[in-house]
Scaffold this motif. Structure first.
Motif: not given
Length: 813
Positions: A785-791
């Motif tokens: 749920n981290n918007r900055d994660a690539p996945n």
């Protein structure tokens, strides 16, 4: 021509004497219904049929008493029934003119019994019952094919209004896990610090699970949003032994492993026939979980657990029943928390020990029933990480070692007492009861916390959290309450229930009055329709674990630039604060209405509406929302709200088959949807949004029927619901958008069970094969749920298709 007046008078007297001679002398029948142990049984339907075929129906009150006030003298056949009990049919009773008394014994359902018995119908309307109630009886608990059927928490969602969230917590009628009162044979059994259900016991000893929502009586002290009551067996005059799943299981996925194994054993019988009985239920749990997303050798988690519930009852006299119980739980798990995005190093080992001891005395004085009881419980839990390395949180996964070592202990003493008075007659009949409750709770916690490091996708450091200050505290609280309630049957078609509770809490130093009103109306004479309406105020106890955050450590955060080497902000401190000024007592205002309709003989359906609003709910609020740091102050401004409309139907095909279905359209929201805790502080102001278990659409259905060949027994369980909401955050632990703006995919699970009974060496056995999630529908329980994660927005986990087997020794006939 006119007759003499004296002739007219003589003719009138003659006519009246003839009419009186043609009428049967009037008779009354009163008595009591008890179970096989002499315990009063409420809500029993009693039908009296005369030799001429005329019938009258009454229901037993809370003390098991009943009364027919307008029968004719003569011969009758009396039949008694209640779900979960064997039907008692056509008992001969001869009524003389005037008052008559009779007592009946109604036996609980047992799988092995002496003669051919008939179960009571489940499709009936009880005119005097004011509560919105749904019950699973013993054979339903045993036969509905749910995953991990040894755990009661997995069976309760078979009832509408009960949800199991992704963390395994139960939510009743859209409420938080700690806002339901959980009862074991009349005593509170929920976690004393948080209120949620963490206790374990063998499902084979549970005779009934009852859930009450929307409207329930004043006798329930801490039922803010609902009641879950568990009734267990105390044995009878027959020796009984049962065993389930006693053959160990092997798991062959990625090698050979000792798989899931949940053996259960029950043993009960008389200590002295007709006077004293006991029941002992032991279960052992070994759970094995494999996470496919992790590499071989670091992909498994195991947990051992065990519980023992020992119950006994001694009838000191026919009117004096003494009951006692002892429950012990212990569990130990390794590598808990392993998941698709959490490797082995981030997991914890955990151990929990718990015991519960209770004693209750029931005294009958003519038609007055007095109960007194006391209980004590103690719970100790600890979690241990794999090491002391910093806990590293990256956009799409975690690494290092979990940051917290924690030990908790909680103890509760509780006492209760009640009196149920005989029915009084004044403009109808009045059933009056009153009682009190007292609880003393002590909660202790100690912790040690290591740093948390937040890294960007390129592994540069973005934030470091450390903890300081005292990490040990002790909280105590005392709760005192009393109530009075009158069920007034104004007429056959109208029952009004009025109750008043008063509860006092030592931490808040406040008392709260809670009026509760309900009414049942039978609009038609055939009793096939019932309209029930209710309004009430319900008190919610303090969550000691939430309060304890105000006496725990503070969190300090430093934020770094894009290189991860230069601090650009901090350290900034965040502290939880409990105000010295008095907070208000949390409460719920609940309105409900239900229309129940019986169609023909074996179909029952209804529509239920519930509207619940919270007032003065406790939650932490950032005092300086926006920038990191500052105080999070405990306030009483949270207002949870729940709205629901439920349509349900139950079809019984005598004893051969049964089907239940329910659709619920609901909405569970809060004006303060965020929860903060050390190590998981979101740098955002409180905001409105859906609760994390909000499921606007939910369909539940289950049933069973005999198979077409080989005397097989078929069963099924279906659950469909909307996906749960979740928050979106960024790398700086800030909330993106509004709480719960995105949802998991919709959930669908269809389970099928096939059981075969057979006899071996004089005993009856039952073997069942179940398919869990027949369609292999993807039901994920984890998400990035981290918007900055690539996945970002990758879903994982959840129950896929599985096959389970169960072998039971039912008993010896």
């Amino acid at each position: 021509m006119h007759g003499h007046p004296s002739n007219a008078i003589l003719w009138l007297l003659f006519t009246l004497s003839v009419c009186a001679a043609g009428e049967s002398p009037s008779a009354q029948l009163r008595g009591k219904v008890a179970d096989e142990n002499g315990v009063a049984v409420a809500g029993v339907e009693i039908v009296a049929r005369s030799a001429a075929g005329q019938t009258q129906t009454v229901y037993t009150d809370e003390a098991g008493g009943f009364e027919f006030s307008s029968l004719s003298a003569g011969d009758y056949r009396v039949s008694l029934s209640k779900p979960g009990f064997f039907r008692l049919a056509d008992q001969p009773v001869q009524l003389r003119e005037g008052a008559n008394e009779a007592s009946f014994t109604l036996s609980h359902e047992f799988e092995i019994h002496e003669t051919v018995e008939v179960r009571s119908t489940t499709t009936r309307i009880e005119p005097q019952e004011a509560a919105h109630q749904k019950t699973l009886v013993a054979h339903e608990i045993r036969d509905i094919p749910v995953p991990s059927s040894h755990d009661l928490r997995n069976t309760l969602p078979a009832l509408p209004g009960v949800l199991l969230d992704h963390s395994g917590q139960l939510h009743v009628a859209g409420a938080r896990a700690g806002q339901t009162e959980f009862l074991l044979d009349g005593f509170e059994i929920g976690n004393p610090a948080t209120g949620d259900l963490t206790v374990r016991m063998s499902v084979d000893t549970v005779r009934a699970m009852t859930v009450e929502t929307g409207r329930y009586g004043a006798q329930y002290a801490h039922a803010g949003a609902g009641v879950v009551a568990l009734d267990t067996t105390a044995g009878d005059d027959r020796w009984r032994f049962g065993a389930t799943n006693f053959i160990p299981d092997l798991n062959l996925e990625r090698g050979v492993h000792f798989g899931n194994w949940n053996p259960r054993f029950t043993f009960s019988g008389p200590l002295r026939k007709g006077k004293a009985w006991f029941s002992d239920a032991v279960s052992i749990q070994h759970s094995f979980d494999l996470v496919r997303e992790q590499p071989p050798g670091s992909d498994t988690t195991t947990q051992w657990g065990g519980d023992n519930l020992l119950r006994a009852q001694i009838n000191l006299a026919p009117a004096n029943l003494l009951q006692g119980s002892f429950l012990y739980n212990r569990s130990s798990g390794s590598h808990l928390g392993l998941g698709p995005f959490a490797p082995l190093s981030t997991t914890i080992d955990a151990e929990v020990r718990r015991y519960f001891v209770s004693v209750k005395d029931q005294i009958s004085l003519k038609r007055t029933l007095i109960e007194m009881g006391a209980a004590v419980e103690n719970r100790h839990a600890e979690i241990l990480p794999m090491g002391a390395a910093p806990y590293v949180i990256m956009p799409s996964r975690v690494s290092g070692n979990f940051f917290e070592t924690r030990r908790q202990g909680v103890r509760r003493w509780q006492a209760l007492g009640s009196v149920i008075l005989p029915s009084r007659h004044w403009h109808g009949s009045h059933d009056v009861q009153a009682g009190m409750n007292l609880a003393a709770i002590a909660f202790t916690q100690s912790a040690a916390r290591n740093p948390i490091e937040f890294q960007r996708a390129d592994t540069t450091l973005s934030q470091r959290s450390t903890f300081s200050g005292p990490a040990q505290f002790r909280l105590t609280n005392t709760q005192l309450g009393s109530y009075a309630q009158d069920s007034w049957r104004i007429a056959h078609a109208l029952v009004v229930q009025a109750g008043l509770r008063v509860d006092w809490d030592r931490l808040l130093r406040r008392a709260i009055l809670q009026p509760r009103m309900a009414a049942n109306v039978l609009p038609f004479r055939d009793e096939r329709t019932k309209l029930a309406v209710a309004w009430g105020m319900y008190y919610q106890p303090i969550d000691l674990a939430m309060w304890g955050q105000g006496f725990d450590q503070q969190q300090s955060d430093i934020f770094f630039d894009a290189t991860g080497t230069i601090a650009v902000l901090g350290p900034v401190a965040s502290s939880f604060v409990v105000p010295s000024s008095r907070l208000k007592q949390p409460r719920f205002l609940t309105t409900s209405a239900e229309w129940t309709q019986r169609i023909r003989k074996d179909t029952l359906g209804g529509i239920h509406f519930i509207h619940r609003n919270q007032r003065n709910g406790h939650a932490y609020e950032p005092q300086a929302p926006g920038p990191p740091g500052g105080n999070l102050r405990l306030q009483d401004q949270r207002r949870d709200a729940y709205r629901a409309v439920e349509l349900w139907v139950r079809q019984s095909f005598r004893e051969k088959a049964e089907v239940f279905g329910s659709y619920t359209r609901s909405r569970a929201r809060s004006n303060e949807a965020l929860d903060y805790s050390l190590g998981e502080i979101l740098f955002a102001a409180q905001a409105p949004g859906p609760l994390a278990w909000d499921a606007p659409n939910r369909l539940v259905s289950w049933g069973w029927a005999p198979g077409p060949f080989w005397n097989l027994w078929l069963s099924y369980f279906l659950e469909y619901r909307s996906g749960f909401p979740f928050n979106v955050v960024n790398q700086q632990r800030q909330l993106v958008g509004t709480p719960g703006q995105l949802r998991f995919p919709d959930y669908l699970s269809i389970n099928i069970g096939i059981e075969k009974r057979f006899r071996l060496r004089g005993s009856e056995w039952a073997a069942r094969l179940s398919v869990i999630n027949l369609t292999d529908h993807a039901n994920p329980n984890a998400v990035v749920n981290n918007r900055d994660a690539p996945n970002f927005l990758i879903f994982a986990g959840g129950q896929r298709r599985a096959f389970t087997a169960r072998l039971r020794l039912v008993g010896r006939k």
